[in-house]
Write a protein that holds these residues in place. Structure first.
Motif, mmCIF file in Angstrom:
data_model
loop_
_atom_site.group_PDB
_atom_site.id
_atom_site.type_symbol
_atom_site.label_atom_id
_atom_site.label_comp_id
_atom_site.label_asym_id
_atom_site.label_seq_id
_atom_site.Cartn_x
_atom_site.Cartn_y
_atom_site.Cartn_z
ATOM 1 N N MET A 144 56.144 56.881 48.410
ATOM 2 C CA MET A 144 54.866 56.188 48.391
ATOM 3 C C MET A 144 55.085 54.810 47.772
ATOM 4 O O MET A 144 55.547 54.687 46.660
ATOM 5 N N LYS A 145 54.745 53.784 48.535
ATOM 6 C CA LYS A 145 54.873 52.422 48.052
ATOM 7 C C LYS A 145 53.554 51.971 47.423
ATOM 8 O O LYS A 145 52.495 52.043 48.050
ATOM 9 N N ILE A 146 53.634 51.507 46.184
ATOM 10 C CA ILE A 146 52.449 50.993 45.485
ATOM 11 C C ILE A 146 52.378 49.489 45.745
ATOM 12 O O ILE A 146 53.328 48.756 45.493
ATOM 13 N N ARG A 147 51.235 49.063 46.233
ATOM 14 C CA ARG A 147 50.996 47.642 46.477
ATOM 15 C C ARG A 147 50.011 47.142 45.425
ATOM 16 O O ARG A 147 49.250 47.927 44.865
ATOM 17 N N THR A 148 50.006 45.835 45.217
ATOM 18 C CA THR A 148 49.120 45.243 44.221
ATOM 19 C C THR A 148 48.325 44.111 44.852
ATOM 20 O O THR A 148 48.878 43.283 45.575
ATOM 21 N N PHE A 149 47.035 44.114 44.566
ATOM 22 C CA PHE A 149 46.150 43.014 44.947
ATOM 23 C C PHE A 149 45.536 42.483 43.665
ATOM 24 O O PHE A 149 45.105 43.264 42.809
ATOM 25 N N GLU A 150 45.487 41.150 43.515
ATOM 26 C CA GLU A 150 44.865 40.544 42.341
ATOM 27 C C GLU A 150 43.940 39.413 42.764
ATOM 28 O O GLU A 150 44.215 38.702 43.726
ATOM 29 N N ALA A 151 42.852 39.282 42.033
ATOM 30 C CA ALA A 151 41.895 38.197 42.262
ATOM 31 C C ALA A 151 41.281 37.829 40.925
ATOM 32 O O ALA A 151 41.142 38.678 40.043
ATOM 33 N N GLU A 152 40.947 36.552 40.782
ATOM 34 C CA GLU A 152 40.215 36.175 39.578
ATOM 35 C C GLU A 152 39.220 35.088 39.901
ATOM 36 O O GLU A 152 39.350 34.370 40.890
ATOM 37 N N MET A 153 38.222 35.025 39.057
ATOM 38 C CA MET A 153 37.199 33.998 39.200
ATOM 39 C C MET A 153 36.623 33.679 37.825
ATOM 40 O O MET A 153 36.579 34.536 36.949
ATOM 41 N N TRP A 154 36.193 32.441 37.680
ATOM 42 C CA TRP A 154 35.592 31.990 36.428
ATOM 43 C C TRP A 154 34.095 31.838 36.655
ATOM 44 O O TRP A 154 33.646 31.359 37.703
ATOM 45 N N LEU A 155 33.330 32.296 35.675
ATOM 46 C CA LEU A 155 31.872 32.166 35.718
ATOM 47 C C LEU A 155 31.402 31.436 34.468
ATOM 48 O O LEU A 155 31.889 31.725 33.365
ATOM 49 N N PRO A 156 30.472 30.515 34.596
ATOM 50 C CA PRO A 156 30.002 29.738 33.444
ATOM 51 C C PRO A 156 28.961 30.501 32.616
ATOM 52 O O PRO A 156 27.899 29.976 32.292
ATOM 53 N N LEU A 157 29.294 31.742 32.293
ATOM 54 C CA LEU A 157 28.369 32.612 31.564
ATOM 55 C C LEU A 157 29.116 33.323 30.444
ATOM 56 O O LEU A 157 30.332 33.534 30.538
ATOM 57 N N PRO A 158 28.405 33.731 29.394
ATOM 58 C CA PRO A 158 29.047 34.459 28.292
ATOM 59 C C PRO A 158 29.621 35.801 28.759
ATOM 60 O O PRO A 158 29.068 36.452 29.650
ATOM 61 N N ILE A 159 30.705 36.208 28.129
ATOM 62 C CA ILE A 159 31.412 37.428 28.507
ATOM 63 C C ILE A 159 30.494 38.655 28.465
ATOM 64 O O ILE A 159 30.564 39.509 29.341
#
Length: 159
Positions: free
Chosen positions: A1-16
């Motif tokens: 079984m091959k494990i693949r990775t997907f990554e995404a990020e985004m910045w939002l101008p709001l408090p955590i």
């Protein structure tokens, strides 16, 4: 079984805390999932999200009805949570959501480690179907998250 990775990020101008709070409402998952998946949460709501919470969904992938069950493996408000597929279309699905304060707002990062079913067809299934679908789904999610959180923040500040 091959494990693949997907990554995404985004910045939002709001408090955590505001960004993380959006994800504590499981109904928002319906709102950020593309309509072509015909996604529906089966587990009765409201739900309290925490380590061990299990959520059942129904959706359609390429017209095929699918039942999906996930479990929250790790819940660390407002910085991180991890969900894992217990039952569904993947051989493995582990989704880590992280949130960090950055430049007066919040950087959101998604990391998905997944394995495609299909043995010797696995590379082709990922290349032509699964991989492109995951990219489209996350592009849609990012667009909707930004729309809902930013327009919601603007509406709240006007009222």
């Amino acid at each position: 079984m091959k494990i693949r990775t997907f990554e995404a990020e985004m910045w939002l101008p709001l408090p955590i805390r505001e960004v993380f709070a959006f994800f504590t409402d499981v109904a928002n998952l319906d709102r950020i999932t593309p309509p072509w998946l015909h996604f529906h949460i089966v587990t009765p709501t409201p739900l309290v999200l925490q380590t061990g919470t299990r959520i059942d969904y129904q959706l359609r992938v390429k017209g095929i009805p699918i039942r999906w069950r996930t479990e929250i493996l790790d819940w660390e408000p407002p910085y991180r949570f991890v969900d894992q597929q217990l039952k569904g279309p993947y051989r493995q699905w582990l989704h880590t959501h992280t949130f960090a304060e950055k430049d007066g707002g919040t950087m959101m990062h998604d990391r998905v480690e997944y394995a495609v079913p299909g043995w010797f067809l696995e590379p082709l299934l990922d290349r032509f179907f699964v991989g492109p679908d995951i990219r489209k789904i996350f592009a849609y999610r990012q667009e909707k998250i930004q729309e809902l959180l930013i327009s919601g923040a603007r509406s709240a500040s006007k009222g």
